[in-house]
Design a protein around this motif. Structure first.
Motif, PDB file in Angstrom:
ATOM      1  N   MET A   1       0.830  -1.211   0.000  1.00 29.87           N
ATOM      2  CA  MET A   1       0.000   0.000   0.000  1.00 29.87           C
ATOM      3  C   MET A   1       0.863   1.260   0.000  1.00 29.87           C
ATOM      4  N   PHE A   2       1.991   1.215   0.701  1.00 27.75           N
ATOM      5  CA  PHE A   2       2.833   2.400   0.842  1.00 27.75           C
ATOM      6  C   PHE A   2       4.072   2.367  -0.051  1.00 27.75           C
ATOM      7  N   CYS A   3       4.525   1.155  -0.403  1.00 23.82           N
ATOM      8  CA  CYS A   3       5.746   1.014  -1.210  1.00 23.82           C
ATOM      9  C   CYS A   3       5.522  -0.071  -2.276  1.00 23.82           C
ATOM     10  N   PRO A   4       4.664   0.210  -3.270  1.00 22.20           N
ATOM     11  CA  PRO A   4       4.338  -0.823  -4.266  1.00 22.20           C
ATOM     12  C   PRO A   4       5.547  -1.272  -5.082  1.00 22.20           C
ATOM     13  N   ASP A   5       5.598  -2.590  -5.319  1.00 24.90           N
ATOM     14  CA  ASP A   5       6.625  -3.189  -6.186  1.00 24.90           C
ATOM     15  C   ASP A   5       8.046  -2.839  -5.741  1.00 24.90           C
ATOM     16  N   THR A   6       8.242  -2.779  -4.449  1.00 19.00           N
ATOM     17  CA  THR A   6       9.546  -2.330  -3.934  1.00 19.00           C
ATOM     18  C   THR A   6      10.224  -3.339  -3.023  1.00 19.00           C
ATOM     19  N   VAL A   7       9.454  -3.959  -2.118  1.00 21.49           N
ATOM     20  CA  VAL A   7      10.036  -4.817  -1.068  1.00 21.49           C
ATOM     21  C   VAL A   7       9.744  -6.279  -1.351  1.00 21.49           C
ATOM     22  N   SER A   8      10.765  -7.108  -1.257  1.00 16.92           N
ATOM     23  CA  SER A   8      10.599  -8.535  -1.516  1.00 16.92           C
ATOM     24  C   SER A   8       9.952  -9.248  -0.334  1.00 16.92           C
ATOM     25  N   CYS A   9       9.295 -10.354  -0.638  1.00 16.94           N
ATOM     26  CA  CYS A   9       8.734 -11.211   0.404  1.00 16.94           C
ATOM     27  C   CYS A   9       9.850 -11.840   1.224  1.00 16.94           C
ATOM     28  N   ALA A  10      10.994 -12.094   0.569  1.00 17.12           N
ATOM     29  CA  ALA A  10      12.146 -12.672   1.256  1.00 17.12           C
ATOM     30  C   ALA A  10      12.625 -11.747   2.379  1.00 17.12           C
ATOM     31  N   ASP A  11      12.704 -10.453   2.099  1.00 17.41           N
ATOM     32  CA  ASP A  11      13.104  -9.498   3.126  1.00 17.41           C
ATOM     33  C   ASP A  11      12.060  -9.397   4.232  1.00 17.41           C
ATOM     34  N   ILE A  12      10.787  -9.408   3.855  1.00 19.89           N
ATOM     35  CA  ILE A  12       9.725  -9.326   4.855  1.00 19.89           C
ATOM     36  C   ILE A  12       9.787 -10.527   5.792  1.00 19.89           C
ATOM     37  N   LEU A  13      10.055 -11.711   5.253  1.00 21.78           N
ATOM     38  CA  LEU A  13      10.141 -12.912   6.081  1.00 21.78           C
ATOM     39  C   LEU A  13      11.314 -12.827   7.055  1.00 21.78           C
ATOM     40  N   VAL A  14      12.463 -12.372   6.591  1.00 20.13           N
ATOM     41  CA  VAL A  14      13.626 -12.226   7.472  1.00 20.13           C
ATOM     42  C   VAL A  14      13.334 -11.229   8.582  1.00 20.13           C
ATOM     43  N   LEU A  15      12.746 -10.092   8.228  1.00 20.98           N
ATOM     44  CA  LEU A  15      12.426  -9.074   9.233  1.00 20.98           C
ATOM     45  C   LEU A  15      11.389  -9.588  10.223  1.00 20.98           C
ATOM     46  N   ALA A  16      10.401 -10.317   9.733  1.00 23.63           N
ATOM     47  CA  ALA A  16       9.352 -10.851  10.607  1.00 23.63           C
ATOM     48  C   ALA A  16       9.914 -11.861  11.597  1.00 23.63           C
ATOM     49  N   ALA A  17      10.815 -12.726  11.133  1.00 27.92           N
ATOM     50  CA  ALA A  17      11.440 -13.710  12.029  1.00 27.92           C
ATOM     51  C   ALA A  17      12.309 -13.008  13.063  1.00 27.92           C
ATOM     52  N   ARG A  18      13.049 -11.979  12.622  1.00 26.60           N
ATOM     53  CA  ARG A  18      13.854 -11.183  13.542  1.00 26.60           C
ATOM     54  C   ARG A  18      12.971 -10.550  14.613  1.00 26.60           C
ATOM     55  N   ASP A  19      11.835  -9.977  14.172  1.00 30.09           N
ATOM     56  CA  ASP A  19      10.923  -9.314  15.104  1.00 30.09           C
ATOM     57  C   ASP A  19      10.253 -10.313  16.040  1.00 30.09           C
ATOM     58  N   ALA A  20      10.006 -11.526  15.553  1.00 30.52           N
ATOM     59  CA  ALA A  20       9.400 -12.564  16.389  1.00 30.52           C
ATOM     60  C   ALA A  20      10.297 -12.899  17.568  1.00 30.52           C
ATOM     61  N   VAL A  21      11.599 -12.968  17.318  1.00 33.83           N
ATOM     62  CA  VAL A  21      12.564 -13.239  18.388  1.00 33.83           C
ATOM     63  C   VAL A  21      12.574 -12.094  19.397  1.00 33.83           C
ATOM     64  N   GLU A  22      12.609 -10.866  18.895  1.00 37.31           N
ATOM     65  CA  GLU A  22      12.644  -9.710  19.794  1.00 37.31           C
ATOM     66  C   GLU A  22      11.348  -9.603  20.594  1.00 37.31           C
ATOM     67  N   PHE A  23      10.207  -9.872  19.958  1.00 35.51           N
ATOM     68  CA  PHE A  23       8.910  -9.775  20.632  1.00 35.51           C
ATOM     69  C   PHE A  23       8.830 -10.727  21.822  1.00 35.51           C
ATOM     70  N   THR A  24       9.483 -11.878  21.715  1.00 38.00           N
ATOM     71  CA  THR A  24       9.418 -12.880  22.780  1.00 38.00           C
ATOM     72  C   THR A  24      10.563 -12.752  23.786  1.00 38.00           C
TER      73      THR A  24
END
Length: 319
Positions: free
Chosen positions: A103-126
């Protein structure tokens, strides 16, 4: 206290990921990390199983075709369709994050990067360490079920089998012991450790792996009943603090309460045992090692430049 290991990560930054950068989206999508973090936080607050699922999802992605989001692709004969990946979860969290980012950055960010960031954030959240990770990965254009089994670690693997898999990915023996600490969160189906038990003539589960603590084994048999092969019943990987990313996994391991055979074998080797004891006694030391090992994992065989694409939907390769 949350820790950030930017300098350590920079020092361990590998040559094959040289096209990644810590500020890759600084101009094109400056709010990326906030959007992903907010998505992970919301999903994890609603379901405490989400962080463990996201972390496991990253492992299954990076070990097959590298960290390129190929595990996210749906369809016949894709990685996601292989029975070994049938118990994976967290896909919907990645899709939600991707939709927000688009919605904010169309055709810019890969799903691969989103997955890495999400896993990183999952560790920090816990409760785990906050880690700066470089971005700039592209999404892979190949996702084949036939690539899954030869590349992932099974819960019944011996230490040598795991060493072989990790070495093939450019990961060290120390990385193996450190990244096994991912089992400090998450859960597993009873079938994932069924080889440690057998059914007796009366249909009751009996312990056959004497390396497993008998009291813990009794708890597992009570939770799983006679349905050890079922995929509907799950138990926590870490019986101590299952929803907190800490060093309790290593303490449980020393008490012979490691859930999987692939956990227990870490005690059978002098080098890995020493590392387990070190982490069990020093959470900060584990966090420092985790930060470096996580970066190496997340940089495994990444696609950059023309080697990949920016998927419009994480579940579909661009047509």
């Amino acid at each position: 206290m949350m820790l950030t290991y930017i300098m350590l990560l920079c020092l361990s930054y590998s040559a094959h990921s040289s096209e990644l950068a810590f500020d890759f989206y600084a101009a094109s999508c400056p709010m990326l990390e906030t959007m992903v973090k907010d998505t992970v936080r919301a999903a994890s607050s609603n379901d405490p199983r989400v962080p463990g699922r996201l972390l496991r999802l990253l492992f299954h992605d990076c070990f097959v075709e590298g960290c390129d989001g190929s595990v996210l692709v749906q369809g016949n004969d894709t990685e996601r369709s292989d029975p070994a990946n049938a118990s994976l979860g967290g896909f919907e969290v990645i899709e939600v994050a991707k939709n927000v980012v688009e919605m904010f950055c169309p055709d810019t960010v890969s799903c691969a990067d989103i997955l890495v960031l999400a896993a990183r954030d999952a560790v920090e959240f816990t409760g785990g360490p906050g880690i700066e990770v470089p971005t700039g990965r592209k999404d892979g254009k190949i996702s084949l079920a036939s690539n899954v089994r030869p590349n992932i670690v099974d819960t019944s693997f011996s230490l040598n089998q795991m060493k072989h898999i990790f070495s093939a990915k450019g990961l060290s023996f120390d990385d193996l012991v450190t990244l096994s600490g991912a089992h400090t969160i998450g859960s597993a189906h009873c079938s994932a450790f069924s080889e440690r038990f057998k059914l007796d003539s009366k249909g009751n589960l009996k312990l056959i792996d004497t390396s497993l603590d008998s009291t813990y084994a009794a708890e597992l048999t009570q939770q799983c009943g006679a349905s050890q092969a079922q995929t509907s019943i799950t138990v926590n990987n870490d019986p101590g603090t299952p929803f907190i990313f800490d060093n309790e996994y290593y303490q449980m391991l020393l008490a012979h309460k490691g859930l999987f055979e692939s956990d227990a074998v870490l005690l059978d080797n002098a080098k890995s045992l020493k590392k387990v004891e070190e982490f069990a006694n020093d959470k900060n030391r584990f966090f420092e090692n985790w930060a470096q090992a996580f970066l190496r994992l997340a940089s495994t065989d990444v696609k950059t430049g023309e080697d990949g694409e920016i998927r419009r939907s994480c579940s579909v390769i661009n047509g």
